[in-house]
Design a protein around this motif. Structure first.
Motif, PDB file in Angstrom:
ATOM      1  N   ALA B   8      -5.301  12.540   0.860  1.00  0.00           N
ATOM      2  CA  ALA B   8      -5.456  11.577  -0.237  1.00  0.00           C
ATOM      3  C   ALA B   8      -4.311  10.579  -0.241  1.00  0.00           C
ATOM      4  N   ILE B   9      -3.093  11.068  -0.001  1.00  0.00           N
ATOM      5  CA  ILE B   9      -1.940  10.157  -0.019  1.00  0.00           C
ATOM      6  C   ILE B   9      -2.028   9.175   1.139  1.00  0.00           C
ATOM      7  N   ILE B  10      -2.515   9.620   2.301  1.00  0.00           N
ATOM      8  CA  ILE B  10      -2.621   8.705   3.439  1.00  0.00           C
ATOM      9  C   ILE B  10      -3.671   7.630   3.176  1.00  0.00           C
ATOM     10  N   VAL B  11      -4.798   8.027   2.548  1.00  0.00           N
ATOM     11  CA  VAL B  11      -5.812   7.023   2.189  1.00  0.00           C
ATOM     12  C   VAL B  11      -5.225   6.004   1.218  1.00  0.00           C
ATOM     13  N   ALA B  12      -4.467   6.509   0.218  1.00  0.00           N
ATOM     14  CA  ALA B  12      -3.855   5.602  -0.747  1.00  0.00           C
ATOM     15  C   ALA B  12      -2.869   4.671  -0.065  1.00  0.00           C
ATOM     16  N   MET B  13      -2.109   5.192   0.923  1.00  0.00           N
ATOM     17  CA  MET B  13      -1.165   4.336   1.642  1.00  0.00           C
ATOM     18  C   MET B  13      -1.897   3.241   2.410  1.00  0.00           C
ATOM     19  N   ALA B  14      -3.051   3.575   2.993  1.00  0.00           N
ATOM     20  CA  ALA B  14      -3.810   2.563   3.732  1.00  0.00           C
ATOM     21  C   ALA B  14      -4.293   1.457   2.794  1.00  0.00           C
ATOM     22  N   LEU B  15      -4.817   1.861   1.609  1.00  0.00           N
ATOM     23  CA  LEU B  15      -5.288   0.848   0.653  1.00  0.00           C
ATOM     24  C   LEU B  15      -4.135  -0.033   0.178  1.00  0.00           C
ATOM     25  N   THR B  16      -2.969   0.595  -0.046  1.00  0.00           N
ATOM     26  CA  THR B  16      -1.812  -0.172  -0.498  1.00  0.00           C
ATOM     27  C   THR B  16      -1.365  -1.159   0.575  1.00  0.00           C
ATOM     28  N   LEU B  17      -1.456  -0.754   1.838  1.00  0.00           N
ATOM     29  CA  LEU B  17      -1.076  -1.668   2.922  1.00  0.00           C
ATOM     30  C   LEU B  17      -2.017  -2.859   2.989  1.00  0.00           C
ATOM     31  N   ILE B  18      -3.312  -2.625   2.684  1.00  0.00           N
ATOM     32  CA  ILE B  18      -4.249  -3.758   2.674  1.00  0.00           C
ATOM     33  C   ILE B  18      -3.808  -4.777   1.628  1.00  0.00           C
ATOM     34  N   ARG B  19      -3.404  -4.275   0.434  1.00  0.00           N
ATOM     35  CA  ARG B  19      -2.934  -5.199  -0.590  1.00  0.00           C
ATOM     36  C   ARG B  19      -1.659  -5.911  -0.144  1.00  0.00           C
ATOM     37  N   ALA B  20      -0.783  -5.183   0.547  1.00  0.00           N
ATOM     38  CA  ALA B  20       0.455  -5.821   1.000  1.00  0.00           C
ATOM     39  C   ALA B  20       0.171  -6.915   2.017  1.00  0.00           C
ATOM     40  N   MET B  21      -0.905  -6.774   2.787  1.00  0.00           N
ATOM     41  CA  MET B  21      -1.234  -7.834   3.739  1.00  0.00           C
ATOM     42  C   MET B  21      -1.986  -8.968   3.062  1.00  0.00           C
ATOM     43  N   LEU B  22      -2.870  -8.644   2.081  1.00  0.00           N
ATOM     44  CA  LEU B  22      -3.671  -9.688   1.441  1.00  0.00           C
ATOM     45  C   LEU B  22      -2.867 -10.503   0.447  1.00  0.00           C
ATOM     46  N   GLY B  23      -2.006  -9.784  -0.314  1.00  0.00           N
ATOM     47  CA  GLY B  23      -1.392 -10.272  -1.537  1.00  0.00           C
ATOM     48  C   GLY B  23      -1.158 -11.767  -1.618  1.00  0.00           C
ATOM     49  N   PRO B  24      -1.746 -12.455  -2.605  1.00  0.00           N
ATOM     50  CA  PRO B  24      -1.595 -13.912  -2.643  1.00  0.00           C
ATOM     51  C   PRO B  24      -0.163 -14.353  -2.903  1.00  0.00           C
ATOM     52  N   THR B  25       0.559 -13.677  -3.794  1.00  0.00           N
ATOM     53  CA  THR B  25       1.940 -14.080  -4.044  1.00  0.00           C
ATOM     54  C   THR B  25       2.888 -13.055  -3.423  1.00  0.00           C
ATOM     55  N   ILE B  26       4.166 -13.436  -3.387  1.00  0.00           N
ATOM     56  CA  ILE B  26       5.176 -12.539  -2.812  1.00  0.00           C
ATOM     57  C   ILE B  26       5.356 -11.314  -3.699  1.00  0.00           C
ATOM     58  N   TYR B  27       5.106 -11.463  -5.005  1.00  0.00           N
ATOM     59  CA  TYR B  27       5.320 -10.350  -5.929  1.00  0.00           C
ATOM     60  C   TYR B  27       4.287  -9.245  -5.715  1.00  0.00           C
ATOM     61  N   ASP B  28       3.054  -9.649  -5.347  1.00  0.00           N
ATOM     62  CA  ASP B  28       2.045  -8.637  -5.012  1.00  0.00           C
ATOM     63  C   ASP B  28       2.493  -7.816  -3.814  1.00  0.00           C
ATOM     64  N   ARG B  29       3.076  -8.503  -2.847  1.00  0.00           N
ATOM     65  CA  ARG B  29       3.528  -7.784  -1.654  1.00  0.00           C
ATOM     66  C   ARG B  29       4.665  -6.829  -1.983  1.00  0.00           C
ATOM     67  N   ILE B  30       5.605  -7.308  -2.845  1.00  0.00           N
ATOM     68  CA  ILE B  30       6.725  -6.435  -3.219  1.00  0.00           C
ATOM     69  C   ILE B  30       6.215  -5.205  -3.959  1.00  0.00           C
ATOM     70  N   LEU B  31       5.266  -5.430  -4.874  1.00  0.00           N
ATOM     71  CA  LEU B  31       4.700  -4.306  -5.636  1.00  0.00           C
ATOM     72  C   LEU B  31       4.009  -3.319  -4.700  1.00  0.00           C
ATOM     73  N   ALA B  32       3.240  -3.850  -3.745  1.00  0.00           N
ATOM     74  CA  ALA B  32       2.515  -2.977  -2.830  1.00  0.00           C
ATOM     75  C   ALA B  32       3.481  -2.193  -1.941  1.00  0.00           C
ATOM     76  N   VAL B  33       4.558  -2.849  -1.504  1.00  0.00           N
ATOM     77  CA  VAL B  33       5.511  -2.145  -0.648  1.00  0.00           C
ATOM     78  C   VAL B  33       6.260  -1.074  -1.446  1.00  0.00           C
ATOM     79  N   ASN B  34       6.533  -1.370  -2.731  1.00  0.00           N
ATOM     80  CA  ASN B  34       7.183  -0.381  -3.590  1.00  0.00           C
ATOM     81  C   ASN B  34       6.296   0.846  -3.772  1.00  0.00           C
ATOM     82  N   LEU B  35       5.004   0.597  -4.020  1.00  0.00           N
ATOM     83  CA  LEU B  35       4.079   1.726  -4.183  1.00  0.00           C
ATOM     84  C   LEU B  35       3.917   2.472  -2.863  1.00  0.00           C
ATOM     85  N   PHE B  36       3.942   1.733  -1.760  1.00  0.00           N
ATOM     86  CA  PHE B  36       3.856   2.374  -0.449  1.00  0.00           C
ATOM     87  C   PHE B  36       5.056   3.308  -0.226  1.00  0.00           C
TER      88      PHE B  36
END
Lengths: 141, 95
Positions: B8-36
């Motif tokens: 489950a954690i690996i699936v969640a990490m994959a979804l979070t990485l998708i957000r880190a790549m998509l993220g429209p602003t830099i803050y989305d990427r920072i949030l996604a990397v923090n959650l990762f």
């Protein structure tokens, strides 16, 4: 035995909540709502998994280490979220309000909101609202 | 059960990485990397239990500390383009 069952339940809850928070961070519309999903992953998933592993470990040094991780994340996660929200506000990211969604719906545009923000009309509206808010900081818009 | 949790954690990490790549602003990427980073901490701890090596928890503890510092440092870097005090007295140095 009862402790075993309880710890398995907690670990499954932690896994489910980590998936829910990842889906939330992927699907929610803007940075502030995504922060809500990330906060759920930081508190509930981490808390449930750590407590479940503590119940598995028993009274050893492992439990103390897990409690230290839990204690540190208990303070670090809200600090990070607060700093990120402040940085996003200072960086000029406007939250999507309910008014925006209502006006978009009235315009008949049900497509993705990220395309709407390219819209010149909604861009102007957002700029105007930002200026108004800066002039009356005490007034909630 | 630890295998299910780590999957489950690996699936969640994959979804979070998708957000880190998509993220429209830099803050989305920072949030996604923090959650990762948080998910990576959990994965390290669960893998330690899975392989019966509780020494992994020390690594998880250090990872929690580094994750927090790195997020704050990246945010400050993107706000001021350097990590020291701000040049102007604009009261934003404590971002």
């Amino acid at each position: 035995m009862a402790i075993d069952i309880l710890s398995w339940i907690l670990i499954v809850i932690g896994g489910v909540f980590s998936i829910i928070s990842a889906v939330g961070i992927l699907r929610l519309p803007d940075i502030y709502t995504r922060m809500h999903a990330a906060g759920m992953g930081d508190t509930l998933a981490l808390g449930a998994l750590c407590v479940g592993m503590m119940l598995q470990a028993g009274w050893t040094i492992v439990t103390i280490k897990l409690a230290l991780i839990l204690l540190f994340m208990f303070f670090a996660s809200p600090t990070t979220t607060h700093a990120l929200a402040r940085a996003a506000i200072a960086g000029g990211v406007e939250p999507i309000l309910d008014e925006d969604r209502r006006e978009d719906r009235r315009l008949g545009d049900r497509s993705n909101r990220r395309e709407n923000s390219d819209n010149k009309e909604s861009e102007n509206r957002r700029n105007k609202r930002g200026i108004d808010r800066r002039h009356n900081p005490g007034e909630s818009s | 059960m630890f295998i299910a949790a780590s999957a489950a954690i690996i699936v969640a990490m994959a979804l979070t990485l998708i957000r880190a790549m998509l993220g429209p602003t830099i803050y989305d990427r920072i949030l996604a990397v923090n959650l990762f980073g948080t998910k990576a901490l959990l994965l390290i701890a669960v893998m330690g239990f899975l392989t019966d090596r509780p020494e992994f928890l020390d690594i998880a503890l250090v990872y929690a500390l580094i994750n927090f510092i790195a997020t704050i440092a990246v945010m400050k870097f993107f706000r001021f383009a350097h990590l020291g005090h701000p040049h102007e007295e604009d009261n934003l140095g404590d971002l």
